[in-house]
Design an enzyme around this catalytic site. Structure first.
Site, PDB file in Angstrom:
ATOM      1  CG  ASN A 194       4.911   3.516   0.822  1.00 50.40           C
ATOM      2  OD1 ASN A 194       4.959   2.302   0.973  1.00 50.40           O
ATOM      3  ND2 ASN A 194       4.723   4.083  -0.375  1.00 50.40           N
ATOM      4  CE  LYS A 233      25.835  10.847   3.678  1.00 49.49           C
ATOM      5  NZ  LYS A 233      26.633  10.057   4.653  1.00 49.49           N
ATOM      6  CB  ILE A 286       0.571   3.586 -12.014  1.00 51.82           C
ATOM      7  CG1 ILE A 286       2.010   4.114 -11.902  1.00 51.82           C
ATOM      8  CG2 ILE A 286       0.545   2.245 -12.744  1.00 51.82           C
ATOM      9  CD1 ILE A 286       2.924   3.256 -11.061  1.00 51.82           C
ATOM     10  CB  VAL A 287      -4.470   2.824 -10.899  1.00 54.76           C
ATOM     11  CG1 VAL A 287      -4.941   4.058 -10.148  1.00 54.76           C
ATOM     12  CG2 VAL A 287      -5.620   1.851 -11.121  1.00 54.76           C
ATOM     13  CE  LYS A 307      -7.222   8.011  -3.245  1.00 54.51           C
ATOM     14  NZ  LYS A 307      -6.276   7.216  -2.419  1.00 54.51           N
TER      15      LYS A 307
END
Length: 404
Positions: free
Chosen positions: A210, A289, A307-308, A337
């Site tokens: 990102n 590839k 993760i959090v 959240k």
């Protein structure tokens, strides 16, 4: 009030090419409210004139131990007693060696012996000179004596070499000076911060990622360090230098960040999940590839660990702060959240707005707790980070007061 307001700084300038940056350093320190007096060695005057430093500092430059007019008033002792901080930038290998040896054969080294003020040294030299055994032993000795070593940085040098040895940039030195004088209200706290993007491999040459630059997470790390915290920075791939003084753990994928986060979260007071972690990864990573054979290609994706949320589920969880980068209905998604992941706070930003969020130097945040919200208006990310760190600590202290 600015952190450097009325702080008395003696800037020692020695004979390195980086001396050309010192007028800007003086100007920037004065912009932050500091009173700056300049001491130059003879070598420094080969690169920059005393008249230039006098003009930007507003004070006569001191450059001789044998100046009869200055020494009538014991000038070197006067300066030594006046200083709140002695900053030597650039500090050549020669002056570092002479300070370590306790020499007093010019005004600057004499002042270093005579002052009770803290001394910060910003090394600047060829990379081979920096790595020389003598220099490293000198730096180790000065560190053991309690002197502060700021740098050096890495990059291309005037001689054409590439490596460690460059004097830190002016902005970095100003930040470190501000950090030195900042209120250490996070002393005895350990913050773990995640930053940057993750890269999820498709094959040996391609990945999913990102636009996160890591700037916000690195700014939070710097602000927490400035406030006295021990900081562990878990970073995905970014083009940034970690703040001096933090423990840097470099990772690439979400799985690596998840593993590092859980390992560090058991021994911290505050966990700040600022990284833009990929929600999905490729189910089957190709070992070679993938060749372009068809007009379309399908990839099977599977969810990455949250993760959090996993940190927030730990038995003795730290104070957990999440981030929500949204493009619409920011408050709705952020509050969802916050509750769903059992977070203490969540900092939300609207990345659909121009000039804030990913890759920008500026940001604006809305920070939600279970009972309130706080707006941090658009500003430089370092300024936003300072406000955010103070707000996190405020909620942290309130929570521990309630639970004590």
């Amino acid at each position: 009030m600015q952190i450097l307001q009325d702080k008395k700084i003696v800037l020692g300038i020695t004979g390195g090419i980086a001396a050309y940056k010192t007028p800007e350093l003086v100007r920037r320190l004065k912009d932050q409210g500091a009173d700056v007096r300049v001491v130059m060695t003879d070598g420094a005057k080969a690169f920059i004139t005393p008249l230039t430093l006098q003009a930007v500092s507003g004070h006569q430059v001191s450059d001789s131990l044998l100046d009869t007019q200055a020494e009538l008033a014991m000038g070197h002792i006067e300066l030594a007693k006046w200083a709140d901080l002695v900053l030597i930038a650039p500090a050549t290998a020669d002056v570092i060696a002479r300070i370590r040896a306790g020499m007093a054969n010019d005004l600057l080294t004499t002042l270093c012996l005579a002052t009770s003020a803290p001394i910060a040294i910003a090394p600047a030299m060829n990379q081979q000179m920096w790595h020389a055994k003598a220099t490293q032993e000198n730096i180790a000795a000065l560190t053991a004596w309690g002197m502060h070593i700021w740098g050096p940085g890495a990059g291309e040098q005037a001689c054409g070499d590439i490596g460690l040895g460059r004097m830190l940039e002016v902005e970095e030195l100003v930040n470190l000076t501000s950090d030195f004088f900042a209120d250490k209200y996070l002393e005895n706290q350990h913050w773990v911060i995640t930053a940057g993007p993750t890269r999820e491999p498709i094959d040996p040459v391609r990945y999913i990622s990102n636009h996160s630059s890591g700037k916000m997470g690195y700014a939070i790390a710097r602000a927490a360090l400035s406030a006295g915290a021990k900081v562990t920075l878990i970073s995905g791939p970014v083009a940034l230098e970690a703040p001096i003084g933090c423990q840097l753990i470099q990772v690439t994928s979400a799985d690596e960040m998840h593993q590092a986060a859980l390992a560090q979260a058991t021994d911290c007071t505050t966990f700040v999940a600022c990284a833009a972690v990929a929600d999905y990864k490729v189910a089957n990573i190709a070992s070679e590839k993938i060749k372009k054979t068809n007009d379309a290609m399908q990839l099977a994706l599977v969810k990455n660990h949250d993760i959090v949320a996993d940190v927030a589920q730990l038995k003795d969880k730290p104070f957990v702060v999440g981030f929500a980068a949204e493009t619409q209905d920011v408050e709705h998604y952020a509050r969802g959240k916050l509750m769903r992941k059992n977070l203490d706070l969540i900092a939300a930003n609207d990345v659909a707005k121009e000039n804030q969020g990913f890759n920008s130097n500026d940001n604006a945040l809305t920070v939600f707790s279970s009972i309130d919200k706080t707006e941090i208006p658009l500003a430089n990310k370092q300024q936003v980070a300072k406000q955010l760190v103070a707000l996190i600590n405020q909620h942290y202290q309130q929570k521990h007061k309630v639970n004590s």
